[in-house]
Design a protein around this motif. Structure first.
Motif, PDB file in Angstrom:
ATOM      1  N   LEU A 194       2.576   6.093   1.042  1.00  0.00           N
ATOM      2  CA  LEU A 194       1.288   5.660   1.552  1.00  0.00           C
ATOM      3  C   LEU A 194       0.174   6.049   0.582  1.00  0.00           C
ATOM      4  O   LEU A 194       0.229   7.103  -0.055  1.00  0.00           O
ATOM      5  CB  LEU A 194       1.022   6.290   2.922  1.00  0.00           C
ATOM      6  CG  LEU A 194       1.995   5.871   4.028  1.00  0.00           C
ATOM      7  CD1 LEU A 194       1.849   6.796   5.232  1.00  0.00           C
ATOM      8  CD2 LEU A 194       1.756   4.421   4.443  1.00  0.00           C
ATOM      9  N   ARG A 195      -0.821   5.172   0.509  1.00  0.00           N
ATOM     10  CA  ARG A 195      -1.985   5.402  -0.345  1.00  0.00           C
ATOM     11  C   ARG A 195      -3.216   5.483   0.531  1.00  0.00           C
ATOM     12  O   ARG A 195      -3.505   4.566   1.293  1.00  0.00           O
ATOM     13  CB  ARG A 195      -2.142   4.233  -1.322  1.00  0.00           C
ATOM     14  CG  ARG A 195      -1.917   4.583  -2.762  1.00  0.00           C
ATOM     15  CD  ARG A 195      -2.169   3.409  -3.703  1.00  0.00           C
ATOM     16  NE  ARG A 195      -2.083   2.082  -3.130  1.00  0.00           N
ATOM     17  CZ  ARG A 195      -3.125   1.268  -2.987  1.00  0.00           C
ATOM     18  NH1 ARG A 195      -4.339   1.653  -3.333  1.00  0.00           N
ATOM     19  NH2 ARG A 195      -2.969   0.049  -2.478  1.00  0.00           N
ATOM     20  N   VAL A 196      -3.964   6.580   0.419  1.00  0.00           N
ATOM     21  CA  VAL A 196      -5.213   6.752   1.150  1.00  0.00           C
ATOM     22  C   VAL A 196      -6.345   6.481   0.169  1.00  0.00           C
ATOM     23  O   VAL A 196      -6.477   7.161  -0.852  1.00  0.00           O
ATOM     24  CB  VAL A 196      -5.317   8.181   1.732  1.00  0.00           C
ATOM     25  CG1 VAL A 196      -6.641   8.368   2.473  1.00  0.00           C
ATOM     26  CG2 VAL A 196      -4.137   8.465   2.652  1.00  0.00           C
ATOM     27  N   VAL A 197      -7.152   5.461   0.490  1.00  0.00           N
ATOM     28  CA  VAL A 197      -8.159   4.976  -0.454  1.00  0.00           C
ATOM     29  C   VAL A 197      -9.557   5.330   0.062  1.00  0.00           C
ATOM     30  O   VAL A 197     -10.008   4.801   1.084  1.00  0.00           O
ATOM     31  CB  VAL A 197      -8.058   3.447  -0.634  1.00  0.00           C
ATOM     32  CG1 VAL A 197      -9.067   2.969  -1.678  1.00  0.00           C
ATOM     33  CG2 VAL A 197      -6.630   3.056  -1.029  1.00  0.00           C
ATOM     34  N   PRO A 198     -10.288   6.223  -0.630  1.00  0.00           N
ATOM     35  CA  PRO A 198     -11.640   6.566  -0.214  1.00  0.00           C
ATOM     36  C   PRO A 198     -12.672   5.597  -0.780  1.00  0.00           C
ATOM     37  O   PRO A 198     -12.366   4.810  -1.691  1.00  0.00           O
ATOM     38  CB  PRO A 198     -11.840   7.969  -0.791  1.00  0.00           C
ATOM     39  CG  PRO A 198     -10.989   7.968  -2.022  1.00  0.00           C
ATOM     40  CD  PRO A 198      -9.818   7.056  -1.736  1.00  0.00           C
TER      41      PRO A 198
END
Length: 401
Positions: A143-147
């Motif tokens: 999973l990639r958490v994109v701010p």
């Protein structure tokens, strides 16, 4: 599946998010919390933690620190708005400890958040404040958490603790838009020294009238009194969730109320108003390695004062199930299976309490007469109505009382 070394992202640094982060990190997961607000805290807000929530604070190793900041009410009183007469009383204090093994606590929200943040940091959690998350995406690697700004973050598991307006719920879990309940709430704090009725600073009170009710309880050693004043309305048009409002509007809405309730409202110098929203029960809280907790999946109307406590229960069960499951997916599904039925029951009970608080005159008089009779003849029966709620212990998975 041991959690040691697992990379977990928690979105939201409220009560549930910080408690989950701490519970996960204490099991040696690597946890990063993302919070859009630049600082923790909330203006003029108290919260209540019942014995079932105290069980989680104890398990997180926070008992002594929390007790030093908590208020310990002697009881909860239901009162009539016209006469201020006690309709019913549920004893707390020593009675709560004797019946459930733990006290019933009041906190200023900022105080409890500060304690949870300290516990999280001590457990090794990284807190990234002022960091809004725009997207969580799946890749072949995880999973990639994109701010909004800054580098992306890779995680094996993502926990959405981002409240009733959860972006994660909307993107991943078929969540519907929150709906207005027909109730609005004013909230704030009053200096107890300004009150003509010192009893307001000793117990929790629910003063009820047609289409309105007022909740008050002491904070910070009785130096402040937290209030929540609820009124029924046909619509809610403000864009924000917490609008600064003129205290005169609050007093006008409760103008025909007397006694200590009127004394408190007269002492209000600052208040905020917002609409109360909920959303239909979610068909699921989990998809793959993404899960929701707290208001993101089961927002509570405030009429049982269980919102913070349910988030604490969620946090503990999430970490406990992940720590023993064979895979993250199975752990998250086990968490949902344990929590969804109980959270749904509390949601329904909270909504039912709201209807009881706002009974019209004829029905209210009959209901109050019955409550007074039960309270006088068998006070233990009223306390026993809360055994299923306060007596639950998700840490040991048992019930007391």
């Amino acid at each position: 599946m041991a959690l040691a070394g697992r990379e977990i992202a928690v979105i939201g640094a409220g009560i549930g998010g910080l408690a989950a982060a701490t519970a996960l990190a204490q099991r040696r997961a690597r946890v990063t919390v993302f919070e859009r607000a630049p600082a923790l805290g909330e203006v003029g807000a108290g919260l209540q933690v019942a014995p079932n929530g105290v069980a989680v604070l104890e398990a997180l190793g926070m008992r002594d620190a929390a007790e030093a900041r908590a208020g310990l009410p002697r009881g909860i009183e239901l009162r009539d708005h016209r006469s201020d007469r006690i309709v019913a009383r549920v004893p707390l204090g020593p009675t709560s400890v004797a019946r459930y093994g733990r006290p019933y606590w009041h906190f200023h929200r900022a105080d409890l958040l500060a304690l949870l943040a300290e516990a999280a940091r001590e457990a090794g959690v990284e807190l990234r404040l002022g960091t809004a998350i725009t997207q969580v995406a799946e890749t072949a690697q995880g999973l990639r958490v994109v701010p909004e700004a800054g580098p992306e973050h890779a995680a094996e598991i993502v926990v959405g603790a981002d409240g009733i307006r959860s972006r994660l719920r909307a993107d991943w879990l078929e969540g519907q838009s929150p709906r207005f309940t027909g109730h609005v709430a004013w909230r704030g704090l009053v200096d107890a020294a300004r009150l003509g009725a010192p009893g307001l600073a000793e117990v929790a009170r629910v003063t009820v009238g047609p289409r309105r009710h007022l909740v008050t309880y002491p904070l910070r050693g009785g130096r402040q009194v937290n209030f929540v004043a609820v009124e029924e309305r046909a619509s809610w048009t403000a864009e924000g969730w917490m609008e600064a409002d003129d205290p005169a509007n609050l007093r006008r809405a409760f103008a025909d109320w007397g006694g200590p309730a009127a004394d408190l409202l007269e002492g209000v110098e600052e208040t905020f108003l917002w609409g109360l929203f909920d959303h239909p029960p979610l068909p699921r809280w989990v998809t793959g390695r993404i899960a929701l907790l707290g208001d993101a999946c089961h927002p509570m109307l405030p009429y049982l004062a269980q919102g913070a406590t349910m988030a604490l229960e969620d946090a503990w069960v999430l970490a406990a199930e992940l720590d023993v499951a064979e895979t993250p997916e199975r752990g998250l599904l086990a968490y949902e299976a344990r929590r969804a039925p109980r959270a749904g029951r509390v949601q329904r009970a909270s909504a039912r309490n709201g209807r009881i608080f706002h009974l019209r005159p004829g029905m209210r008089d009959a209901a109050h007469l019955g409550l007074r009779a039960v309270s006088a003849a068998a006070p233990g029966l009223l306390t026993g109505r809360f055994d299923w709620l306060f007596g639950a212990d998700v840490v040991s998975d048992r019930a007391t009382g």
